[in-house]
Motif scaffolding. Structure first.
Motif, PDB file in Angstrom:
ATOM      1  N   ILE A   5      10.613   8.041  -4.894  1.00 22.27           N
ATOM      2  CA  ILE A   5      10.920   7.337  -3.650  1.00 22.27           C
ATOM      3  C   ILE A   5      11.474   5.958  -3.991  1.00 22.27           C
ATOM      4  CG2 ILE A   5       9.910   6.249  -1.601  1.00 22.27           C
ATOM      5  CD1 ILE A   5       7.840   8.589  -1.631  1.00 22.27           C
ATOM      6  N   CYS A  10      12.288   2.689   1.640  1.00 25.25           N
ATOM      7  CA  CYS A  10      11.239   3.423   2.359  1.00 25.25           C
ATOM      8  C   CYS A  10      10.701   2.588   3.513  1.00 25.25           C
ATOM      9  CB  CYS A  10      10.126   3.762   1.381  1.00 25.25           C
ATOM     10  SG  CYS A  10       8.682   4.527   2.148  1.00 25.25           S
ATOM     11  N   THR A  11      10.610   3.214   4.711  1.00 28.65           N
ATOM     12  CA  THR A  11      10.079   2.515   5.885  1.00 28.65           C
ATOM     13  C   THR A  11       8.570   2.702   6.000  1.00 28.65           C
ATOM     14  OG1 THR A  11      10.370   4.423   7.329  1.00 28.65           O
ATOM     15  CG2 THR A  11      12.246   2.917   7.115  1.00 28.65           C
ATOM     16  N   GLN A  12       8.003   3.446   5.061  1.00 26.69           N
ATOM     17  CA  GLN A  12       6.571   3.736   5.034  1.00 26.69           C
ATOM     18  C   GLN A  12       6.132   4.481   6.293  1.00 26.69           C
ATOM     19  OE1 GLN A  12       4.443   0.115   3.936  1.00 26.69           O
ATOM     20  NE2 GLN A  12       5.343   0.171   1.896  1.00 26.69           N
ATOM     21  N   CYS A  13       6.988   5.391   6.758  1.00 25.37           N
ATOM     22  CA  CYS A  13       6.639   6.167   7.955  1.00 25.37           C
ATOM     23  C   CYS A  13       5.544   7.186   7.659  1.00 25.37           C
ATOM     24  CB  CYS A  13       7.874   6.873   8.504  1.00 25.37           C
ATOM     25  SG  CYS A  13       8.449   8.252   7.472  1.00 25.37           S
ATOM     26  N   GLY A  14       5.429   7.569   6.400  1.00 24.50           N
ATOM     27  CA  GLY A  14       4.354   8.485   6.005  1.00 24.50           C
ATOM     28  C   GLY A  14       4.644   9.960   6.195  1.00 24.50           C
ATOM     29  N   CYS A  16       6.585  12.095   4.712  1.00 26.34           N
ATOM     30  CA  CYS A  16       6.690  12.922   3.508  1.00 26.34           C
ATOM     31  C   CYS A  16       5.329  13.293   2.936  1.00 26.34           C
ATOM     32  CB  CYS A  16       7.520  12.208   2.452  1.00 26.34           C
ATOM     33  SG  CYS A  16       6.895  10.565   2.016  1.00 26.34           S
ATOM     34  N   TYR A  32       4.663   4.031  -0.931  1.00 31.26           N
ATOM     35  CA  TYR A  32       4.493   5.467  -1.141  1.00 31.26           C
ATOM     36  C   TYR A  32       5.118   5.820  -2.484  1.00 31.26           C
ATOM     37  CZ  TYR A  32       2.734   6.477   3.497  1.00 31.26           C
ATOM     38  OH  TYR A  32       1.937   6.538   4.609  1.00 31.26           O
ATOM     39  N   CYS A  55      12.465  12.930   5.347  1.00 29.64           N
ATOM     40  CA  CYS A  55      12.662  11.482   5.276  1.00 29.64           C
ATOM     41  C   CYS A  55      13.797  11.040   6.209  1.00 29.64           C
ATOM     42  CB  CYS A  55      12.983  11.054   3.847  1.00 29.64           C
ATOM     43  SG  CYS A  55      13.105   9.256   3.695  1.00 29.64           S
ATOM     44  N   PRO A  56      13.509  10.078   7.084  1.00 28.76           N
ATOM     45  CA  PRO A  56      14.522   9.608   8.027  1.00 28.76           C
ATOM     46  C   PRO A  56      15.584   8.711   7.386  1.00 28.76           C
ATOM     47  CG  PRO A  56      12.521   8.350   8.311  1.00 28.76           C
ATOM     48  CD  PRO A  56      12.210   9.425   7.302  1.00 28.76           C
ATOM     49  N   CYS A  61      14.415   9.650  -0.971  1.00 26.67           N
ATOM     50  CA  CYS A  61      13.729  10.562  -1.890  1.00 26.67           C
ATOM     51  C   CYS A  61      14.816  11.188  -2.751  1.00 26.67           C
ATOM     52  CB  CYS A  61      12.969  11.644  -1.126  1.00 26.67           C
ATOM     53  SG  CYS A  61      11.689  10.997  -0.051  1.00 26.67           S
TER      54      CYS A  61
END
Ligand code: SF4
Ligand code: SF4
Length: 64
Positions: A5, A10-14, A16, A32, A55-56, A61
């Protein structure tokens, strides 16, 4: 090989973390991360890498 990652994107949306069939994705410290020893590239489980699929943010990734 494993996936990784790009922390700066990474927006850390979680999203994944819960889609990984290998439980390779965890929140560690402040980001992450993918455990390269656990990542199977989703082989035998899915046709595509699930972390990449959910992943948005494109190209976050990526192959390590
Ligand atoms: S490629 Fe598959 S096994 Fe590897 S971290 Fe992503 S979802 Fe998990
Ligand atoms: S799905 Fe993408 S943006 Fe969301 S936590 Fe995972 S790597 Fe970060």
């Amino acid at each position: 090989m494993a996936f990784k990652i790009i922390a700066s994107q990474c927006t850390q949306c979680g999203a994944c973390e819960f889609e990984c069939p290998s439980e390779a994705i965890k929140f560690k410290g402040d980001a992450y991360v993918i455990d390269p020893n656990k990542c199977t590239e989703c082989k035998e489980a899915f046709d595509t890498q699930q972390c990449v699929s959910v992943c948005p943010v494109s190209k976050t990734c990526v192959p390590a």
